[in-house]
Scaffold this active site. Structure first.
Site, mmCIF file in Angstrom:
data_model
loop_
_atom_site.group_PDB
_atom_site.id
_atom_site.type_symbol
_atom_site.label_atom_id
_atom_site.label_comp_id
_atom_site.label_asym_id
_atom_site.label_seq_id
_atom_site.Cartn_x
_atom_site.Cartn_y
_atom_site.Cartn_z
ATOM 1 N N GLN A 184 -2.944 2.879 9.780
ATOM 2 C CA GLN A 184 -1.606 2.954 9.171
ATOM 3 C C GLN A 184 -0.660 3.817 10.013
ATOM 4 O O GLN A 184 0.540 3.584 10.041
ATOM 5 C CB GLN A 184 -1.690 3.529 7.741
ATOM 6 C CG GLN A 184 -2.310 2.616 6.724
ATOM 7 C CD GLN A 184 -3.803 2.854 6.577
ATOM 8 O OE1 GLN A 184 -4.471 3.273 7.515
ATOM 9 N NE2 GLN A 184 -4.336 2.570 5.408
ATOM 10 N N ARG B 84 -7.432 -0.772 -6.927
ATOM 11 C CA ARG B 84 -7.649 0.418 -6.100
ATOM 12 C C ARG B 84 -7.686 1.619 -7.049
ATOM 13 O O ARG B 84 -6.713 1.873 -7.759
ATOM 14 C CB ARG B 84 -6.544 0.580 -5.050
ATOM 15 C CG ARG B 84 -6.504 -0.561 -4.045
ATOM 16 C CD ARG B 84 -5.653 -0.219 -2.843
ATOM 17 N NE ARG B 84 -6.314 0.716 -1.951
ATOM 18 C CZ ARG B 84 -5.692 1.322 -0.926
ATOM 19 N NH1 ARG B 84 -4.415 1.105 -0.709
ATOM 20 N NH2 ARG B 84 -6.364 2.143 -0.139
ATOM 21 N N ASN C 226 -5.933 12.067 -0.316
ATOM 22 C CA ASN C 226 -5.037 11.314 0.565
ATOM 23 C C ASN C 226 -5.933 10.588 1.564
ATOM 24 O O ASN C 226 -7.167 10.737 1.567
ATOM 25 C CB ASN C 226 -4.040 12.244 1.263
ATOM 26 C CG ASN C 226 -2.927 11.482 1.955
ATOM 27 O OD1 ASN C 226 -2.288 10.621 1.355
ATOM 28 N ND2 ASN C 226 -2.693 11.758 3.229
ATOM 29 N N LYS C 227 -5.316 9.813 2.415
ATOM 30 C CA LYS C 227 -6.054 8.992 3.378
ATOM 31 C C LYS C 227 -7.170 9.767 4.053
ATOM 32 O O LYS C 227 -7.008 10.933 4.430
ATOM 33 C CB LYS C 227 -5.061 8.463 4.426
ATOM 34 C CG LYS C 227 -5.621 7.581 5.495
ATOM 35 C CD LYS C 227 -6.454 6.439 4.986
ATOM 36 C CE LYS C 227 -5.753 5.576 3.958
ATOM 37 N NZ LYS C 227 -6.690 4.639 3.268
ATOM 38 N N ASP D 275 -2.259 10.706 -2.762
ATOM 39 C CA ASP D 275 -2.532 9.578 -3.663
ATOM 40 C C ASP D 275 -2.813 10.043 -5.081
ATOM 41 O O ASP D 275 -2.619 9.293 -6.035
ATOM 42 C CB ASP D 275 -3.713 8.757 -3.149
ATOM 43 C CG ASP D 275 -3.251 7.864 -2.003
ATOM 44 O OD1 ASP D 275 -3.157 8.368 -0.874
ATOM 45 O OD2 ASP D 275 -2.935 6.691 -2.261
ATOM 46 N N ARG E 125 0.842 -1.186 0.000
ATOM 47 C CA ARG E 125 0.000 0.000 0.000
ATOM 48 C C ARG E 125 0.884 1.244 0.000
ATOM 49 O O ARG E 125 2.098 1.146 0.097
ATOM 50 C CB ARG E 125 -0.932 -0.029 1.225
ATOM 51 C CG ARG E 125 -0.142 -0.367 2.502
ATOM 52 C CD ARG E 125 -0.598 0.330 3.706
ATOM 53 N NE ARG E 125 -0.567 1.735 3.583
ATOM 54 C CZ ARG E 125 0.551 2.465 3.705
ATOM 55 N NH1 ARG E 125 1.732 1.921 3.910
ATOM 56 N NH2 ARG E 125 0.487 3.778 3.593
ATOM 57 N N GLY E 126 0.197 2.409 -0.061
ATOM 58 C CA GLY E 126 0.935 3.655 -0.220
ATOM 59 C C GLY E 126 1.127 3.858 -1.714
ATOM 60 O O GLY E 126 1.597 2.944 -2.405
ATOM 61 N N ALA E 127 0.762 5.053 -2.204
ATOM 62 C CA ALA E 127 0.694 5.251 -3.651
ATOM 63 C C ALA E 127 1.977 4.853 -4.395
ATOM 64 O O ALA E 127 1.927 4.028 -5.326
ATOM 65 C CB ALA E 127 0.300 6.698 -3.948
HETATM 66 O O1 MRU Z 1 -4.817 3.186 1.852
HETATM 67 P P1 MRU Z 1 -3.348 3.440 1.869
HETATM 68 O O2 MRU Z 1 -2.695 2.950 3.114
HETATM 69 O O3 MRU Z 1 -2.675 2.949 0.622
HETATM 70 O O4 MRU Z 1 -3.229 5.021 1.863
HETATM 71 C C1 MRU Z 1 -1.968 5.606 1.849
HETATM 72 C C2 MRU Z 1 -1.986 7.076 1.883
HETATM 73 O O5 MRU Z 1 -3.016 7.711 1.926
HETATM 74 C C3 MRU Z 1 -0.646 7.752 1.758
HETATM 75 O O6 MRU Z 1 -0.623 8.956 2.464
HETATM 76 C C4 MRU Z 1 -0.368 8.026 0.286
HETATM 77 O O7 MRU Z 1 -0.545 6.881 -0.483
HETATM 78 C C5 MRU Z 1 0.998 8.542 0.076
HETATM 79 S S1 MRU Z 1 2.232 7.334 0.365
HETATM 80 C C6 MRU Z 1 3.719 8.046 0.083
#
Ligand code: MRU
Length: 358
Positions: A205, A98, A256-257, A246, A55-57
């Site tokens: 997270q 996703r 973002n989250k 994201d 996970r994480g973009a």
């Molecule tokens: O659902 P996730 O855990 O993939 O969400 C992640 C985030 O929102 C991060 O802040 C974003 O992807 C940036 S990661 C460098």
């Protein structure tokens, strides 16, 4: 991958030793267990993204690059064109795992373009190009993180309190992360910060990953529940907010989250600068505004059940579980990219950023 093990001490995404599968650290098992697994089939790769094992973009992008290569190796077809068509179908399926983080489709398209560019040379040549491209995506991310960290470090001074939301650290990328980049680079150089990590409901997270990474790196981190950010800010403990992104729209709105936009609103109220940090690959100039960003909706179970010994709500209770929200560009002090720091007016300055490089 050498260098990307440095800060986090964990090599969390890459090709398996035999090059036929993708090896990942299963992020759903952290912080209590460091479990590595290998995924190889199209279904396994899709599920790894869907379940947030990766996970994480940017990390999703890196993983997707490798995944496309290993999936393409397995695709069977009678002709080269048939093979390429089937690989493209697999790409569409993977992209649908996703929808919000643009890095996923960006990486899939890059690897497919590499395939197309060498298709005339046959299947093996196309596969070689896909592998090379996926390694390049990973390698480039390391450089991008480093540059973001350098730019971000200019915005804060030793001793500052920094609030972050979700996880935008090494686990979400390759080296350093994005939002955690300046903090980890500072730590390496003896410039220390006090970090407040929102736990980040519902998937935690911030608690499971951000505080884990920062403790491992020796950073002073305090974990707070999401609803404590306002108090921490009011107490004067926060001098800057650093969050990931994201998908950044062409006008500077960004997804973002879930909960990020609330942090931005609080920061504005308490006159605290609010920054989002991300690579150029997270900026989607084809997406005009935040209203055009598709927001992923997830299962109610994540809210009602997931972290509890028994359900915390009746089965019939309705839940709304968006994985991301959109922060309006008016609330953003600056967007920190690997190509430099972008200040308002975002629409014009983001255009300039891309015009400079393209
Ligand atoms: O659902 P996730 O855990 O993939 O969400 C992640 C985030 O929102 C991060 O802040 C974003 O992807 C940036 S990661 C460098």
């Amino acid at each position: 991958m050498g260098e990307n093990t440095y800060v986090s001490g964990i090599e969390h995404v890459g090709l398996s030793e035999d090059g036929q599968r993708v090896r990942i650290l299963d992020q759903t098992r952290l912080p209590n267990r460091e479990v590595y697994k290998e995924v190889g089939t199209a279904e396994e790769c899709y599920t790894a993204i869907k379940r947030l094992e990766v996970r994480g973009a940017p990390c999703i992008g890196i993983f997707a690059g490798y995944a496309m290569y290993v999936i393409a190796r397995q695709v069977k077809a009678d002709s080269l064109m048939d093979w390429a068509g089937k690989v493209r179908e697999e790409g569409s399926r993977l992209k649908s795992a996703r929808p919000t983080a643009v890095n996923l489709s960006w990486a899939v398209e890059r690897v497919l373009a590499a395939m197309d560019s060498r298709l005339a040379g046959g299947r093996e040549a196309a596969l070689y190009a896909m592998k090379t491209e996926s390694l390049a995506i990973h390698e480039e991310d390391i450089g991008m993180c480093k540059r973001i960290a350098e730019y971000g470090l200019e915005l804060v001074k030793a001793g500052d309190g920094i609030l972050t939301h979700c996880n935008a650290g090494p686990l979400a990328t390759s080296l350093y992360g994005t939002a955690l980049g300046p903090i980890l680079l500072g730590q390496e150089r003896g410039v220390h910060f006090r970090v407040f990590a929102d736990e980040t409901r519902p998937l935690l997270q911030g608690a499971r990953l951000t505080s884990y990474e920062l403790v491992r790196a020796g950073v002073d981190v305090t974990l707070i529940c999401d609803n404590m950010a306002s108090m921490v800010m009011k107490n004067g403990w926060v001098q800057a907010c650093f969050v990931g992104c994201d998908r950044v729209a062409a006008n500077g709105d960004f997804a973002n989250k879930i909960g990020t936009s609330g942090v931005a609103i609080l920061a504005r109220h308490y006159h605290i600068p609010f920054y989002t940090l991300g690579p150029a690959s997270t900026i989607d100039m084809d997406c005009p505004t935040g209203a055009d960003i598709k927001i992923e909706l997830r299962e109610p179970e994540e809210i009602k059940n997931m972290w509890y010994k028994e359900p915390m709500a009746l089965p019939e209770v309705k839940c709304f579980n968006p994985a991301f929200d959109v922060t309006d560009h008016e609330l953003v002090t600056a967007i920190v990219t690997d190509r430099g720091i972008v200040y308002p007016p975002f629409k014009e300055n983001l255009q300039r950023l891309f015009a400079k490089q393209d």
